[in-house]
Enzyme design. Structure first.
Site, mmCIF file in Angstrom:
data_model
loop_
_atom_site.group_PDB
_atom_site.id
_atom_site.type_symbol
_atom_site.label_atom_id
_atom_site.label_comp_id
_atom_site.label_asym_id
_atom_site.label_seq_id
_atom_site.Cartn_x
_atom_site.Cartn_y
_atom_site.Cartn_z
ATOM 1 N N SER A 7 -46.091 24.291 -11.434
ATOM 2 C CA SER A 7 -44.897 23.783 -12.115
ATOM 3 C C SER A 7 -44.768 24.437 -13.479
ATOM 4 O O SER A 7 -45.590 24.206 -14.380
ATOM 5 C CB SER A 7 -44.974 22.263 -12.278
ATOM 6 N N HIS A 32 -42.747 26.083 -8.737
ATOM 7 C CA HIS A 32 -42.124 24.752 -8.691
ATOM 8 C C HIS A 32 -41.294 24.555 -9.961
ATOM 9 O O HIS A 32 -41.806 24.653 -11.073
ATOM 10 C CB HIS A 32 -43.223 23.694 -8.579
ATOM 11 N N ASP A 34 -38.983 22.029 -12.029
ATOM 12 C CA ASP A 34 -38.667 20.607 -12.198
ATOM 13 C C ASP A 34 -37.359 20.430 -12.951
ATOM 14 O O ASP A 34 -37.280 20.632 -14.154
ATOM 15 C CB ASP A 34 -39.799 19.919 -12.965
ATOM 16 N N MET A 36 -34.503 18.116 -14.366
ATOM 17 C CA MET A 36 -34.291 16.721 -14.810
ATOM 18 C C MET A 36 -33.004 16.626 -15.612
ATOM 19 O O MET A 36 -32.707 17.512 -16.426
ATOM 20 C CB MET A 36 -35.467 16.271 -15.686
ATOM 21 N N HIS A 65 -37.129 21.163 -7.497
ATOM 22 C CA HIS A 65 -37.287 19.708 -7.339
ATOM 23 C C HIS A 65 -36.205 19.052 -8.193
ATOM 24 O O HIS A 65 -36.320 19.010 -9.414
ATOM 25 C CB HIS A 65 -38.707 19.338 -7.793
ATOM 26 N N MET A 67 -34.532 16.258 -9.783
ATOM 27 C CA MET A 67 -34.630 14.863 -10.238
ATOM 28 C C MET A 67 -33.341 14.542 -10.976
ATOM 29 O O MET A 67 -33.322 14.363 -12.198
ATOM 30 C CB MET A 67 -35.859 14.701 -11.147
ATOM 31 N N MET A 136 -44.301 11.759 -4.416
ATOM 32 C CA MET A 136 -44.618 11.735 -5.850
ATOM 33 C C MET A 136 -45.871 10.900 -6.080
ATOM 34 O O MET A 136 -45.977 9.767 -5.606
ATOM 35 C CB MET A 136 -43.458 11.149 -6.657
ATOM 36 N N ASP A 174 -47.022 15.765 -5.816
ATOM 37 C CA ASP A 174 -46.630 16.204 -7.163
ATOM 38 C C ASP A 174 -46.941 15.113 -8.181
ATOM 39 O O ASP A 174 -46.444 13.989 -8.070
ATOM 40 C CB ASP A 174 -45.116 16.494 -7.132
HETATM 41 C C1 DX5 Z 1 -42.930 15.155 -12.759
HETATM 42 C C2 DX5 Z 1 -42.721 16.539 -12.158
HETATM 43 C C3 DX5 Z 1 -43.981 17.253 -11.898
HETATM 44 C C4 DX5 Z 1 -44.798 17.532 -13.119
HETATM 45 C C5 DX5 Z 1 -46.202 17.791 -12.700
HETATM 46 O O1 DX5 Z 1 -41.711 14.535 -12.897
HETATM 47 O O2 DX5 Z 1 -42.031 16.423 -10.937
HETATM 48 O O3 DX5 Z 1 -43.775 18.437 -11.148
HETATM 49 O O4 DX5 Z 1 -44.310 18.609 -13.861
HETATM 50 O O5 DX5 Z 1 -46.952 17.895 -13.850
HETATM 51 P P1 DX5 Z 1 -48.498 17.551 -13.897
HETATM 52 O O6 DX5 Z 1 -49.160 18.457 -12.895
HETATM 53 O O7 DX5 Z 1 -48.849 17.841 -15.298
HETATM 54 O O8 DX5 Z 1 -48.648 16.107 -13.513
HETATM 55 ZN ZN ZN Z 2 -41.928 18.274 -9.521
#
Ligand code: DX5
Ligand code: ZN
Length: 223
Positions: A7, A32, A34, A36, A65, A67, A136, A174
């Site tokens: 990520s 990956h 993320d 948001m 991903h 979110m 998750m 994840d």
């Molecule tokens: C959380 C994300 C993850 C996160 C993982 O909302 O979806 O992908 O970045 O980070 P670590 O590995 O630090 O938990």
């Molecule tokens: Zn993620």
């Protein structure tokens, strides 16, 4: 086969290309991303321009991903920017079946994500149409959170369902995946391992990725 989906959320954005290259040298196989939106989760990260910036710097698949609320409105832009895999949160999709079809129509591999509090059984009807299910193991929104151990049973149950239904979707996990938690999720059936902090914290992505993969493969060999 085990995939390490590193990520970039935890990487040094000022040196993104170097960070991705280091994680790849360490054995990382999927990037990956993320995404948001400050609505579905209480944090804002990046959108399609980040995917577009990543596309020329690596040949690895880009796993987005989402979110975000209303993912349907943004799937075309992520596909156009170069996404290969797109996952949407079950909780954000009023018409999940339609949204997954939308991802396929845009030539990306469809995935569905469930939060820690969302039961695996909410996915039964759509399991035949997904390429991967992301379980998750933290509440989404931030990197560096503590792994929630009860999610291991959800992974194991999902693997059982896959067998019973004769399907072959992949299982991704994840959140909080690190040297001390990775073996438990691999033994339960996870094969796409997302890790942010465990790869990028401390600035030794190549070494960290290789070490995490070594532990994951040893756990897989024990099953
Ligand atoms: C959380 C994300 C993850 C996160 C993982 O909302 O979806 O992908 O970045 O980070 P670590 O590995 O630090 O938990
Ligand atoms: Zn993620």
């Amino acid at each position: 086969m085990i995939d390490l989906c590193f990520s970039i959320l935890a990487s040094d954005f000022a040196h993104l290309a170097d960070e991705v290259a280091a994680a790849e040298r360490g054995g990382g196989t999927i990037v990956h991303v993320d995404v948001m939106d400050g609505h579905f989760v209480p944090n804002i990260t990046f959108g399609p321009p980040m995917v577009k910036a990543l596309r020329p710097i690596t040949r690895l698949p880009l796993d987005c991903h989402l979110m975000i609320e209303d993912p349907d409105a943004f799937i075309p832009a992520f596909a156009e920017a170069g996404a290969n895999l797109i996952s949407v949160q079950q909780e954000a999709c009023r018409h999940l079946h339609r949204t997954l079809q939308h991802i396929v129509e845009h030539n990306c591999l469809p995935g569905v994500v469930i939060n820690p509090a969302t039961p695996v059984d909410t996915l039964i009807e759509i399991l035949p149409m997904v390429h991967y299910v992301l379980v998750m193991s933290v509440n989404p929104g931030f990197g560096g959170q503590q792994f929630l151990p009860f999610t291991v049973d959800k992974i194991a149950y999902l693997a059982e369902l896959r067998e019973a239904m004769g399907l072959n979707f992949r299982i991704e996990v994840d959140g909080g995946i690190a040297h001390d938690t990775v073996a438990s999720v691999v033994k339960a059936g996870a094969e796409m391992l997302v890790a942010g902090s465990a790869v990028f914290d401390g600035g030794h992505a190549e070494h960290n990725a290789a070490e995490l993969l070594r532990i994951a493969r040893a756990a897989a060999a024990e099953v």
